[in-house]
Design a protein around this motif. Structure first.
Motif, mmCIF file in Angstrom:
data_model
loop_
_atom_site.group_PDB
_atom_site.id
_atom_site.type_symbol
_atom_site.label_atom_id
_atom_site.label_comp_id
_atom_site.label_asym_id
_atom_site.label_seq_id
_atom_site.Cartn_x
_atom_site.Cartn_y
_atom_site.Cartn_z
ATOM 1 N N ASN A 1 7.735 7.955 -7.489
ATOM 2 C CA ASN A 1 6.509 8.150 -8.251
ATOM 3 C C ASN A 1 6.579 7.290 -9.512
ATOM 4 O O ASN A 1 7.672 6.901 -9.956
ATOM 5 C CB ASN A 1 6.358 9.625 -8.661
ATOM 6 N N PRO A 2 5.434 6.979 -10.134
ATOM 7 C CA PRO A 2 5.478 6.204 -11.381
ATOM 8 C C PRO A 2 6.364 6.847 -12.450
ATOM 9 O O PRO A 2 6.971 6.147 -13.259
ATOM 10 C CB PRO A 2 4.008 6.184 -11.816
ATOM 11 N N ALA B 1 0.843 -1.195 0.000
ATOM 12 C CA ALA B 1 0.000 0.000 0.000
ATOM 13 C C ALA B 1 0.875 1.241 0.000
ATOM 14 O O ALA B 1 1.768 1.384 0.831
ATOM 15 C CB ALA B 1 -0.912 -0.003 1.219
ATOM 16 N N SER B 2 0.639 2.131 -0.946
ATOM 17 C CA SER B 2 1.372 3.388 -1.031
ATOM 18 C C SER B 2 0.455 4.427 -1.639
ATOM 19 O O SER B 2 -0.164 4.173 -2.684
ATOM 20 C CB SER B 2 2.628 3.228 -1.886
ATOM 21 N N SER B 3 0.358 5.582 -1.000
ATOM 22 C CA SER B 3 -0.559 6.601 -1.497
ATOM 23 C C SER B 3 -0.114 7.133 -2.849
ATOM 24 O O SER B 3 -0.935 7.444 -3.720
ATOM 25 C CB SER B 3 -0.667 7.748 -0.485
ATOM 26 N N ARG B 4 1.193 7.250 -3.060
ATOM 27 C CA ARG B 4 1.695 7.797 -4.318
ATOM 28 C C ARG B 4 1.902 6.729 -5.391
ATOM 29 O O ARG B 4 1.833 7.021 -6.578
ATOM 30 C CB ARG B 4 3.020 8.536 -4.085
ATOM 31 N N GLY C 1 13.364 -0.306 -0.078
ATOM 32 C CA GLY C 1 13.132 -1.113 -1.261
ATOM 33 C C GLY C 1 12.867 -0.348 -2.530
ATOM 34 O O GLY C 1 12.537 -0.953 -3.554
ATOM 35 N N ASP C 2 13.000 0.988 -2.503
ATOM 36 C CA ASP C 2 12.778 1.775 -3.715
ATOM 37 C C ASP C 2 14.066 2.414 -4.229
ATOM 38 O O ASP C 2 14.033 3.336 -5.026
ATOM 39 C CB ASP C 2 11.719 2.855 -3.483
ATOM 40 N N ALA C 3 15.214 1.910 -3.758
ATOM 41 C CA ALA C 3 16.490 2.518 -4.135
ATOM 42 C C ALA C 3 17.485 1.472 -4.613
ATOM 43 O O ALA C 3 18.532 1.259 -3.999
ATOM 44 C CB ALA C 3 17.060 3.308 -2.957
#
Length: 267
Positions: A250-251, A12-15, A104-106
């Motif tokens: 962000n996407p 779950a991630s708002s962005r 986990g996003d880097a």
């Protein structure tokens, strides 16, 4: 004493919902998930004794186990990656010298960034609760940050710190303010905060017992809780050594990351 590296991941991630499972194509056109590429980056860090992915989501758990990662299932209670690391520490037990949070996003995080944090904490002899890397922006990166802000995209973070490297503040705005343009490779007075942390276990436990303060809630930056608690946070300057670095916030960051993977020749 041993070092534990935790990769916190939530679906779950708002962005960017489902971000850990988004595929990223490398130089050879192979698609690997963001979380897998982050796990592979963790394997390159020296001085780490155990690497685990921490998640509350069964889809992420099953995906990670399929490519060989160790997974610790947490509850849905953690509000950020630092709290998830604290819960993981509780579940695993053991005597750890430090706990590293490699978000986990880097996946482009160079191993020497993490190694520099561990070295800085060992030199610090107990004053700092945690350490985090900062990268001096050159003109092109600062321009990218400014463009994101103009477009209403909020992702990357900047940091200001004192002469001893102690953090003064972190923000999703570009700080300190500077109006003049900079050439593509020119050094700027702005430091990019890299979202990697190395904690002392006691500080991690204390963090978990405190509620977010107004600055953390306003900025949405978990590391500000340490500052609001009066703890010392070390900002450790690191060098990219010619390697491109960006995070998936962000996407719109996905093609940017894929281009960087291609430039590095990573499959």
């Amino acid at each position: 004493m041993a070092v534990l590296l935790v990769i916190p991941a939530r679906h779950a991630s708002s962005r960017f919902p489902g971000k850990p499972l988004v595929p990223l194509r490398g130089a050879g056109g192979e698609a690997r998930s963001l979380i897998r590429r982050s796990w592979e980056a963790a394997q390159a860090v020296s001085g780490i004794d155990r690497v685990v992915v921490a998640t509350e989501d069964e889809r992420i758990r099953d995906h990670c186990r399929a490519f060989g990662a160790e997974v610790v299932m947490t509850t849905t209670a953690p509000r950020n990656g630092t709290e998830r690391c604290a819960e993981t520490l509780d579940r695993l037990g053991g005597r750890w010298e430090f706990v590293v949070n490699l978000q986990g996003d880097a996946p482009l995080t160079p191993p020497w960034f993490v190694e520099a944090l561990l070295a800085a904490l060992r030199r610090d002899a107990g004053e700092a609760a945690m350490a985090t890397p900062v990268l001096r922006m050159e003109g092109a990166m600062l321009s990218a940050f400014r463009e994101d802000r103009r477009a209403g995209r909020v992702g990357g973070t900047t940091a200001v710190f004192d002469a001893k490297g102690r953090a003064l503040y972190f923000s999703k705005e570009v700080i300190p303010f500077t109006a003049r343009p900079f050439a593509e490779g020119e050094a700027t007075p702005v430091w990019h905060h890299v979202g990697v942390y190395a904690y002392r276990p006691a500080a991690l436990e204390a963090y978990r017992r405190r509620d977010p303060g107004p600055l953390e809630e306003q900025e949405g930056l978990e590391q500000l809780r340490f500052l609001e608690m009066g703890e010392t946070v070390l900002c450790v300057p690191v060098e990219a050594r010619g390697r491109p670095f960006w995070e998936v916030n962000n996407p719109e960051d996905v093609p940017r990351l894929e281009a960087m993977l291609g430039a590095l020749g990573q499959p």
